[in-house]
Design an enzyme around this catalytic site. Structure first.
Site, PDB file in Angstrom:
ATOM      1  N   ASP A 203       1.222  -1.279  -0.083  1.00 46.90           N
ATOM      2  CA  ASP A 203       0.002   0.278  -0.119  1.00 46.90           C
ATOM      3  C   ASP A 203       1.393   1.306   0.062  1.00 46.90           C
ATOM      4  O   ASP A 203       2.301   0.765   0.902  1.00 46.90           O
ATOM      5  CB  ASP A 203      -0.750   0.086   1.183  1.00 46.90           C
ATOM      6  N   ASP A 340     -11.567   1.626  -3.250  1.00 49.18           N
ATOM      7  CA  ASP A 340     -11.091   3.394  -3.461  1.00 49.18           C
ATOM      8  C   ASP A 340     -12.087   4.519  -4.443  1.00 49.18           C
ATOM      9  O   ASP A 340     -12.272   4.504  -4.272  1.00 49.18           O
ATOM     10  CB  ASP A 340      -9.901   3.574  -3.456  1.00 49.18           C
TER      11      ASP A 340
END
Length: 562
Positions: A203, A340
């Site tokens: 990430d 997202d």
């Protein structure tokens, strides 16, 4: 030089499970690891061979688990370490590998390292984070803006020092210049690899290096806070740091699959990060696939908060470029959805009039290209966006600001909410729709994120309907496992703006994939592309093939094998 073709993940089909929204077994309205275990046979039935779990580590949940307070423990919200070990075991029994989301750039401010760092400059852990004093005459060290709004600098209460945070102020950035930090992060990754984890999603790895000296962004108005990606994204040192991380974790786990989240990465950067020479990662996830038309947006408001149609011309050029440039390393990550962004059938399809066809078409178009498919749980049943009716129910950073700006400019509340509903990541996190009961079979308790209760668009109803989106997805993923769709070269065909058609070929096998991205019927000439004998391997509703012409219904899709 080794390539992706030497790797097991060449054949990966990844199913992203958003744990909080997948299946609740203790009726607290939040999904858990036992819920994933409960549905493991269903996951296997899809034809996927890897699951990606969003963070399940101990966390205050300021950012849904991306604020990690302990990398070595499972949050009580999701269960126990025994549950996690059982999940790995049961996945592996079914030939399914497990990928964990691994947050590299920052921790929670509740992490013991940061709590120690707050004790003062002499503490060993102080240098695990990034600190700076305010520049003379300024109230903060520089004018860099956080991705979550406001400054990247937060003043600590015990001194005049500021700590750096690219995201929420509760998520301080780690100082990757400190070799102890680099070692500690590799150690925590190894802990999970030793437990049998097969892959890591890295990430925000592109942000681990920051520009030395922290210069102001220029030009900028006095007092203005501005995004400074040139100073904290994709800097050269990222490759150095991640090369070191890569080599450490591969020492004892040489076959681990490393996928980097590189939201702003261009195709050139993606090639750098995935080039085996650099030893950074095996694949990257970019957010650059989906250019939008901007003409109808209000330029006075943030463009990324407003809904725009997919710019089909730019989309084709973008996908063709990624297919071509990453062909030698197995192709790009292929996705429409993730946690997202808004759900694809609502964003790029038609979730009102042509929901089935557009869901099926999007899967056909994307996943039969060269590369590794990444699906988000629920897309295989055509799940659409949640509808959030009040501004206070959005957790999206900056939603309040956009809403107020829109109202101040004379737009209606409906306008502001419509655009936030079209673009917010919140609307993709509705709970998995297992049946059409009150809470969709997810829980007996009101879910944390909201729920669409729908007939037809749930697993129970679609299992018994052979024309369902679910059955179609299984057929697409079955095709994807053929060498033709894994190793085959791809050539985009010259067709109308509204259609996306390509050829795959491998040795003696060939396929044409024809897709209609519009609500109007489209006719595609395949003269010169089609050979006898051929078979229609896959089609959604309303399409026809006559001699050298394919007629595609609204959001139609057809796969022809030769």
């Amino acid at each position: 030089m080794s390539t992706i073709h030497d790797k097991w993940f060449e054949k990966a089909v990844v199913y992203q499970v958003y744990p909080k929204s997948f299946q609740d077994t203790d009726d607290d309205g939040i999904g858990d690891l036992k819920g994933i275990l409960k549905r493991m046979d269903y996951i296997q039935s899809l034809g996927v061979n890897m699951i990606w779990l969003n963070p399940v580590f101990v966390s205050p949940q300021v950012d849904n688990g991306y604020d990690v307070a302990n990398y070595y423990a499972i949050d009580d919200l999701f269960g126990t370490m025994a549950d996690m070990e059982k999940l790995i075991e049961e996945a592996h029994k079914r030939g399914i590998k497990v990928m964990l989301d691994f947050v590299l750039n920052h921790t929670s401010d509740q992490h013991p390292w940061f709590q120690e760092a707050l004790k003062g400059p002499e503490n060993r852990y102080r240098d695990y984070y990034i600190w700076h004093e305010a520049v003379h005459g300024q109230s903060i060290p520089n004018n860099w803006g956080s991705f979550f709004g406001g400054s990247v600098w937060e003043k600590e209460s015990r001194s005049d020092s500021f700590y750096f945070h690219l995201f929420a102020k509760e998520m301080p950035d780690l100082n990757w210049e400190n070799p102890e930090v680099r070692l500690a992060m590799a150690d925590s990754a190894e802990f999970w690899l030793d437990k049998g984890i097969d892959a890591l999603r890295l990430d925000a790895f592109i942000h681990v290096a920051k520009e030395g000296g922290f210069p102001d962004v220029s030009p900028a108005n006095k007092g203005e806070i501005v995004l400074a990606e040139n100073y904290y994204a994709n800097l050269p040192k990222v490759i150095d740091y991640m090369n070191e991380f890569n080599q450490r974790v591969r020492k004892n786990h040489p076959t681990v699959f490393l996928v980097g989240e590189a939201a702003s990465a261009s195709v050139e950067l993606a090639k750098k990060y995935t080039d085996p020479i650099n030893k950074v990662c095996d694949s990257v996830i970019t957010f650059r696939y989906f250019p939008e038309t901007e003409e109808l947006k209000d330029k006075r408001l943030p463009l990324n908060r407003q809904h725009g149609k997919l710019d089909l011309k730019k989309f084709k050029l973008t996908m063709a470029e990624w297919q071509k440039e990453l062909a030698e390393v197995g192709g790009p990550v292929l996705y429409w959805n993730n946690h997202d962004m808004a759900r694809a059938v609502s964003r790029f399809g038609d979730d009102e009039h042509h929901r089935d066809n557009s869901s099926k078409m999007l899967a056909t178009l994307m996943y039969l290209q060269k590369g590794i498919p990444f699906l988000l749980n629920g897309e295989e049943i055509g799940m659409k966006n949640l509808t959030i009716k009040a501004i206070e129910n959005f957790s999206l950073p900056g939603a309040d600001l956009f809403y107020q700006m829109a109202l101040d400019l004379g737009h209606s509340k409906e306008f502001a909410l419509e655009h936030l509903n079209a673009r917010s990541k919140d609307v993709s996190r509705g709970v998995m729709q297992w049946d059409d009961t009150k809470y969709a079979g997810f829980s007996a308790h009101l879910p944390w994120s909201g729920v669409n209760r729908e007939e037809k668009y749930n697993v129970l109803d679609q299992e018994t309907d052979v024309t369902s989106v679910l059955h179609y997805y299984r057929a697409v993923l079955k095709l994807k496992k053929e060498p033709l769709f894994i190793k085959g070269a791809l050539q985009l065909m010259a067709t109308s703006l509204e259609t996306y058609c390509y050829e795959r070929h491998w040795e003696a096998a060939k396929a044409l994939v024809c897709c209609n991205l519009s609500e109007k019927t489209q006719v595609v000439s395949i003269k010169g592309w089609i050979n006898q004998p051929y078979t229609v391997a896959l089609t959604n509703q309303g399409n026809t093939l006559q001699k050298e012409t394919v007629t595609l219904s609204p959001y139609g899709a057809m796969v022809i094998l030769m």
